[in-house]
Design an enzyme around this catalytic site. Structure first.
Site, PDB file in Angstrom:
ATOM      1  N   HIS A   1       1.495  -1.173  -0.178  1.00 22.15           N
ATOM      2  CA  HIS A   1      -0.154   0.068  -0.263  1.00 22.15           C
ATOM      3  C   HIS A   1       1.254   1.570  -0.345  1.00 22.15           C
ATOM      4  O   HIS A   1       0.038   2.370  -0.308  1.00 22.15           O
ATOM      5  CB  HIS A   1      -1.200   0.076   1.517  1.00 22.15           C
ATOM      6  CG  HIS A   1      -1.782  -1.054   1.355  1.00 22.15           C
ATOM      7  ND1 HIS A   1      -2.606  -1.593   2.604  1.00 22.15           N
ATOM      8  CD2 HIS A   1      -1.936  -1.984   0.612  1.00 22.15           C
ATOM      9  CE1 HIS A   1      -3.202  -2.348   2.071  1.00 22.15           C
ATOM     10  NE2 HIS A   1      -3.032  -2.750   0.728  1.00 22.15           N
TER      11      HIS A   1
ATOM     12  N   ARG B   1      -8.304   5.136  -9.492  1.00 24.39           N
ATOM     13  CA  ARG B   1      -8.774   4.540  -8.322  1.00 24.39           C
ATOM     14  C   ARG B   1      -9.253   4.231  -7.655  1.00 24.39           C
ATOM     15  O   ARG B   1      -8.595   4.519  -6.638  1.00 24.39           O
ATOM     16  CB  ARG B   1      -7.229   3.381  -8.166  1.00 24.39           C
ATOM     17  CG  ARG B   1      -6.383   3.250  -9.998  1.00 24.39           C
ATOM     18  CD  ARG B   1      -4.965   2.927  -9.396  1.00 24.39           C
ATOM     19  NE  ARG B   1      -4.735   1.897 -10.276  1.00 24.39           N
ATOM     20  CZ  ARG B   1      -3.110   2.828 -11.095  1.00 24.39           C
ATOM     21  NH1 ARG B   1      -3.018   3.554 -11.155  1.00 24.39           N
ATOM     22  NH2 ARG B   1      -2.765   1.383 -11.976  1.00 24.39           N
TER      23      ARG B   1
ATOM     24  N   ARG C   1     -13.632   4.446 -11.855  1.00 22.36           N
ATOM     25  CA  ARG C   1     -13.325   2.401 -12.155  1.00 22.36           C
ATOM     26  C   ARG C   1     -13.545   2.102 -10.321  1.00 22.36           C
ATOM     27  O   ARG C   1     -13.145   2.553  -9.338  1.00 22.36           O
ATOM     28  CB  ARG C   1     -11.761   1.810 -11.810  1.00 22.36           C
ATOM     29  CG  ARG C   1     -11.970   0.509 -10.949  1.00 22.36           C
ATOM     30  CD  ARG C   1     -10.250  -0.087 -12.017  1.00 22.36           C
ATOM     31  NE  ARG C   1      -9.735   0.287 -10.960  1.00 22.36           N
ATOM     32  CZ  ARG C   1      -8.090   0.032 -10.517  1.00 22.36           C
ATOM     33  NH1 ARG C   1      -7.910  -0.632 -11.948  1.00 22.36           N
ATOM     34  NH2 ARG C   1      -7.545  -0.289 -10.344  1.00 22.36           N
TER      35      ARG C   1
ATOM     36  N   GLU D   1      -8.684  -7.091 -18.796  1.00 25.75           N
ATOM     37  CA  GLU D   1      -7.247  -7.211 -18.192  1.00 25.75           C
ATOM     38  C   GLU D   1      -7.480  -8.520 -17.919  1.00 25.75           C
ATOM     39  O   GLU D   1      -6.708  -8.863 -17.811  1.00 25.75           O
ATOM     40  CB  GLU D   1      -7.672  -6.331 -17.031  1.00 25.75           C
ATOM     41  CG  GLU D   1      -8.355  -5.084 -16.423  1.00 25.75           C
ATOM     42  CD  GLU D   1      -7.443  -4.260 -15.435  1.00 25.75           C
ATOM     43  OE1 GLU D   1      -7.045  -4.717 -14.603  1.00 25.75           O
ATOM     44  OE2 GLU D   1      -8.817  -3.934 -14.183  1.00 25.75           O
TER      45      GLU D   1
ATOM     46  N   ASN E   1      -1.455  -3.712 -16.870  1.00 25.84           N
ATOM     47  CA  ASN E   1      -0.694  -4.236 -15.959  1.00 25.84           C
ATOM     48  C   ASN E   1      -1.316  -5.515 -15.665  1.00 25.84           C
ATOM     49  O   ASN E   1      -0.714  -6.150 -15.715  1.00 25.84           O
ATOM     50  CB  ASN E   1      -0.517  -3.790 -14.945  1.00 25.84           C
ATOM     51  CG  ASN E   1      -0.192  -2.242 -15.350  1.00 25.84           C
ATOM     52  OD1 ASN E   1       0.455  -1.527 -15.794  1.00 25.84           O
ATOM     53  ND2 ASN E   1      -0.925  -0.950 -14.102  1.00 25.84           N
ATOM     54  N   ASP E   2      -2.690  -5.922 -15.969  1.00 22.86           N
ATOM     55  CA  ASP E   2      -3.129  -7.146 -15.068  1.00 22.86           C
ATOM     56  C   ASP E   2      -3.387  -7.834 -16.598  1.00 22.86           C
ATOM     57  O   ASP E   2      -2.539  -9.028 -17.128  1.00 22.86           O
ATOM     58  CB  ASP E   2      -4.327  -6.929 -15.000  1.00 22.86           C
ATOM     59  CG  ASP E   2      -4.437  -6.776 -13.462  1.00 22.86           C
ATOM     60  OD1 ASP E   2      -3.890  -8.011 -13.114  1.00 22.86           O
ATOM     61  OD2 ASP E   2      -5.279  -6.275 -12.853  1.00 22.86           O
TER      62      ASP E   2
ATOM     63  N   ARG F   1       2.484  -9.940 -11.458  1.00 20.99           N
ATOM     64  CA  ARG F   1       3.430  -8.470 -11.585  1.00 20.99           C
ATOM     65  C   ARG F   1       3.951  -7.862 -10.933  1.00 20.99           C
ATOM     66  O   ARG F   1       4.296  -7.148 -10.687  1.00 20.99           O
ATOM     67  CB  ARG F   1       2.441  -7.080 -12.278  1.00 20.99           C
ATOM     68  CG  ARG F   1       0.993  -7.407 -11.072  1.00 20.99           C
ATOM     69  CD  ARG F   1       0.134  -6.488 -11.603  1.00 20.99           C
ATOM     70  NE  ARG F   1      -0.010  -5.478 -11.114  1.00 20.99           N
ATOM     71  CZ  ARG F   1      -1.582  -4.894 -11.230  1.00 20.99           C
ATOM     72  NH1 ARG F   1      -2.189  -4.996 -12.094  1.00 20.99           N
ATOM     73  NH2 ARG F   1      -0.953  -2.964 -11.100  1.00 20.99           N
TER      74      ARG F   1
ATOM     75  N   CYS G   1      -4.813   2.576 -19.968  1.00 21.88           N
ATOM     76  CA  CYS G   1      -3.838   2.614 -18.456  1.00 21.88           C
ATOM     77  C   CYS G   1      -3.167   1.788 -17.744  1.00 21.88           C
ATOM     78  O   CYS G   1      -3.287   2.498 -16.988  1.00 21.88           O
ATOM     79  CB  CYS G   1      -5.499   3.315 -17.764  1.00 21.88           C
ATOM     80  SG  CYS G   1      -6.689   1.706 -17.189  1.00 21.88           S
TER      81      CYS G   1
HETATM   82  C1  PEP Z   1      -3.573  -2.094 -14.713  1.00 20.46           C
HETATM   83  O1  PEP Z   1      -3.708  -3.392 -14.460  1.00 20.46           O
HETATM   84  O2  PEP Z   1      -3.432  -1.961 -16.227  1.00 20.46           O
HETATM   85  C2  PEP Z   1      -4.217  -1.057 -14.422  1.00 20.46           C
HETATM   86  C3  PEP Z   1      -4.433  -0.089 -14.572  1.00 20.46           C
HETATM   87  O3  PEP Z   1      -4.730  -1.702 -12.989  1.00 20.46           O
HETATM   88  P1  PEP Z   1      -4.332  -1.732 -11.826  1.00 20.46           P
HETATM   89  O4  PEP Z   1      -3.060  -1.146 -12.152  1.00 20.46           O
HETATM   90  O5  PEP Z   1      -4.684  -1.089 -10.341  1.00 20.46           O
HETATM   91  O6  PEP Z   1      -4.596  -3.283 -11.222  1.00 20.46           O
HETATM   92 MG    MG Z   2      -5.671  -3.708 -13.150  1.00 20.88          MG
END
Ligand code: PEP
Ligand code: MG
Length: 748
Positions: free
Chosen positions: A364, A471, A507, A606, A629-630, A640, A677
């Site tokens: 966090h 977020r 989101r 994702e 990212n996911d 990740r 994003c």
């Molecule tokens: C992602 O997964 O790319 C995303 C933007 O969400 P988070 O990084 O909050 O999982």
């Molecule tokens: Mg994500």
């Protein structure tokens, strides 16, 4: 412990203290001390070895070995018996030193005639300072009492070293915490910073390691331990029952606070002549030394708990609280072992950088540091023991390197780097109000990612055209209980106000996996990233999501509202989530509230499954945002959060780009607005490739908008596309080398 030994030990310490009280240079003091120890312990030799650098010990004073070997004899850590004591942080006691494993013959010292050897580490709170050795001609094993007495002496030597009692000429006698130190860690938030150390928990300084009156010290210890027990009980009573981790830590605290062994050892140290503070610190040093060698993570955690508890006890005894009177530097770089998100938010943007001894990329604290755009290096070993308040620090959050008290040359090179970045920043500031239009005339929308109120000022300063990803879970993560609906509505309203008509894509809660709320029952899941998280929680337990949707509708209060759902993995999940929002709109209308002027309902893509979803998904979604990212972690099956694998696969890998391109095409077919994003959107080369394959909207950290816009404004997408296609056709694994080469030829 026999009465006689106790008083012998106290006599020795008293003599040491008197010697230290006399004026004299560091070398003279060390010489006198070795004489006293040898005399009092009845040994032929006493020698003190101190570290001259991180790997080398130097003989700094001796009684009994050849005087000419002082400052000449050096050993590497692990070399010879002395080196082994330093390495293992454990005493070596042998009646036959030359036969002992690892014995190294050093002719210049004349030590071959001494059979018995007892070496004890000089260490303070896990920081290795040196080794003190006694030797005798007569072949004998030193008694437990003698080992113990030398440990107590070593403790006093450590305190005295810390207080600068032995500072003199030469590296080994250089004052502690003045040498330059370079520490390698892991990058959790990129960026470079120059600033001065600010310790989250300042070191407790023990100025009185030796005490005259054991009775008084025992009483002080008892009172302090009693107070500590009460505090721990209070902490346990007010702890959140749902938080298993917190309870486990507190239970461990209670166990240690009530541990007879712990208290008994400290009482014995006091009987030997140490002050209560020094006795606590001796135990703490031993725990830290063990911590470095214990492989079992659970046990290491428990030793950490003991360490925390010792700190609390020391603060009670010394009266040194969080406030030590030290002045916070104007350009603070926060140094801590670990820190919670709430505490970090309290420091806010005043910090230039953060260095943590522990921490993880997904913690966090890392999430908050990212939101605040403060460079963060984690897993920077020893930083809390090495750094002192006010030390100059160069923080290289690109390489994950921390330079503490750097040499002038390092500092100059670093300042050049910062100057170059500042120059680039100026360039970005100059185009802040300009649109992101490529050389070929393509307009790209650049928005920012946000999640905390602290992000809002960036809306103006970055030139963002809106918030592409808000977020919402961050507001939940930094609190100790679920925020109330009215509070949330007020927060969201502030975000919409700050956006001044620009679009904000909220989101819904993306919790689970790495984002665990302290007040939610933790789930034991074998693979949390693939587990019960995000929309899965929202749909299975819709209470919290519905409350959040109501808050969003109220916050919009007649203005447009944009909502997107995270981790949609199949069409029906999106249908169900969307239905929830429509129901809440109906409900709010029935309650007589003003509905948003317009509602856009989007989905985050994702998981790879959505690239192959039925056409209806693309038609139903008002927009799609790719959570790169996911998506990337699932596409390559590479966690990740796992340092070992997270950089293994390139975003510009041909398979991934081709896959993304398919999603672009599907969105084009249905006319569904699409954005990207994930973190990659904020990297200029990645952003260029994403736009070259058809993305027209990117959302990123505010600090990335300038660099990305700069890159796009001088790029021709058709040319970039041709380079990418040629690389793909050539069978390359990634298009990166070809794109980089093209950029270089273009003069970058
Ligand atoms: C992602 O997964 O790319 C995303 C933007 O969400 P988070 O990084 O909050 O999982
Ligand atoms: Mg994500």
């Amino acid at each position: 412990m026999p009465e006689q030994t106790e008083s012998a030990s106290r006599r020795l310490l008293r003599r040491l203290r008197d010697t230290l009280a006399e004026p004299g240079a560091g070398q003279e003091r060390l010489d006198r001390i070795t004489t006293i120890i040898a005399e009092q312990m009845g040994t032929d030799v006493c020698s003190i070895y101190l570290f001259r650098d991180a790997d080398t010990l130097e003989l700094c004073a001796t009684e009994g070995l050849k005087p000419e070997s002082v400052h000449q004899t050096r050993l590497r850590v692990g070399e010879g018996l002395v080196g082994r004591v330093a390495k293992t942080a454990r005493p070596i006691n042998t009646g036959n030193a030359p036969q002992e494993r690892g014995f190294r013959y050093m002719p210049e010292t004349g030590e071959e005639i001494f059979s018995s050897f007892l070496g004890v580490p000089i260490q303070r709170l896990g920081e290795r300072l040196g080794v003190v050795v006694v030797q005798s001609k007569h072949a004998r094993q030193y008694s437990d009492d003698e080992v113990y007495a030398l440990e107590v002496v070593a403790m006093v030597l450590a305190e005295m070293t810390e207080l600068g009692a032995f500072v003199g000429e030469g590296e080994a006698l250089a004052a502690l915490h003045q040498r330059p130190v370079m520490i390698r860690g892991t990058v959790a938030q990129e960026g470079v910073a120059v600033g001065h150390a600010w310790l989250h928990e300042p070191r407790v300084v023990v100025t009185n390691p030796i005490a005259d009156d054991p009775e008084t010290e025992l009483k002080r210890l008892k009172e302090a331990v009693d107070r500590l027990r009460v505090t721990v009980d209070e902490m346990l009573n007010s702890a959140t029952t749902g938080d298993k981790d917190q309870l486990q830590v507190l239970e461990a605290y209670r166990m240690f606070a009530n541990s007879r062994g712990w208290k008994r050892r400290m009482e014995e140290d006091i009987a030997r002549g140490l002050s209560a503070e020094a006795a606590v610190e001796k135990e703490q040093s031993a725990a830290r030394a063990r911590m470095q060698t214990v492989p079992d993570p659970y046990l290491r955690e428990r030793l950490h708990d003991l360490d925390d508890l010792s700190n609390r006890l020391l603060r009670i005894l010394t009266g040194q609280g969080e406030r030590t009177g030290a002045e916070r530097p104007a350009d603070p770089i926060l140094i801590a072992r670990n820190i919670g998100p709430g505490e970090l938010l309290d420091y806010g943007r005043s910090l230039r950088g953060i260095v943590l001894e522990e921490g993880s990329v997904g913690s966090h604290a890392a999430i908050v540091a990212r939101a605040l755009a403060i460079p963060l290096v984690i897993q920077a070993g020893r930083v809390t023991t090495e750094a002192l308040n006010g030390n100059l620090i160069l923080l290289d959050g690109e390489q994950g390197i921390v330079h503490l008290r750097p040499e002038e040359t390092v500092r100059a090179a670093f300042e050049d780097k910062i100057a170059m970045q500042a120059k680039a920043q100026k360039r970005y500031a100059a185009i802040r109000k300009e649109p992101a239009v490529t050389l070929c005339g393509q307009r790209i929308t650049l928005t920012m990612n946000a999640g905390l109120m602290a992000d809002l000022p960036s809306l103006e300063s970055s030139g963002a055209e809106g918030v592409g990803l808000f977020r919402t879970e961050l507001q939940f993560l930094v609190r100790s209980k679920v925020p109330r609906r009215s509070k949330l509505a007020a927060l969201y309203a502030r975000v919409i106000d700050a956006a001044k008509g620009r679009r904000v894509a909220f989101r819904t809660l993306d919790i689970g996996s790495d984002k665990v709320l302290s007040y939610m029952k933790p789930q034991e899941e074998p693979n949390p990233a693939l587990g019960w998280r995000a929309i899965r929680v929202g749909l299975d337990r819709p209470g919290m999501m519905r409350m959040q949707l109501q808050a969003l509708i109220r916050a919009a209060n007649g203005r447009p509202l944009t909502v997107m759902f995270p981790l949609i993995a199949q069409l029906d999940e999106f249908r169900a989530a969307r239905e929830h929002l429509l129901n809440e709109l109906d409900r709010e209308e029935r309650l007589g509230r003003v509905l948003p002027e317009k509602v856009e309902i989007g989905a985050m893509v994702e998981t790879p499954s959505m690239a192959f979803a039925p056409r209806q998904f693309y038609e139903l979604a008002d927009f799609i945002s790719i959570g790169g990212n996911d998506l990337k972690q699932f596409f390559f099956a590479a966690d990740r959060e796992n340092e070992r694998v997270r950089r293994r696969y390139d975003t510009l890998n041909v398979s991934f780009l081709t896959f993304l391109e398919q999603i672009v095409k599907r969105c084009e077919d249905t006319g569904t607005p699409l954005s990207f994003c994930g973190e990659d959107a904020g990297r200029p080369v990645e952003a260029l490739c994403l736009t070259a394959i058809g993305f027209r909207a990117l959302s990123m950290r505010p600090a990335s908008i300038g660099p990305v816009k700069h890159m796009l404004r001088k790029s021709d997408l058709a040319e970039a596309r041709a380079v990418i296609d040629a690389a793909r056709a050539s069978g390359a694994q990634s298009v990166r080398p070809a794109v980089m080469d093209w950029l270089r030829r273009r003069g970058e």
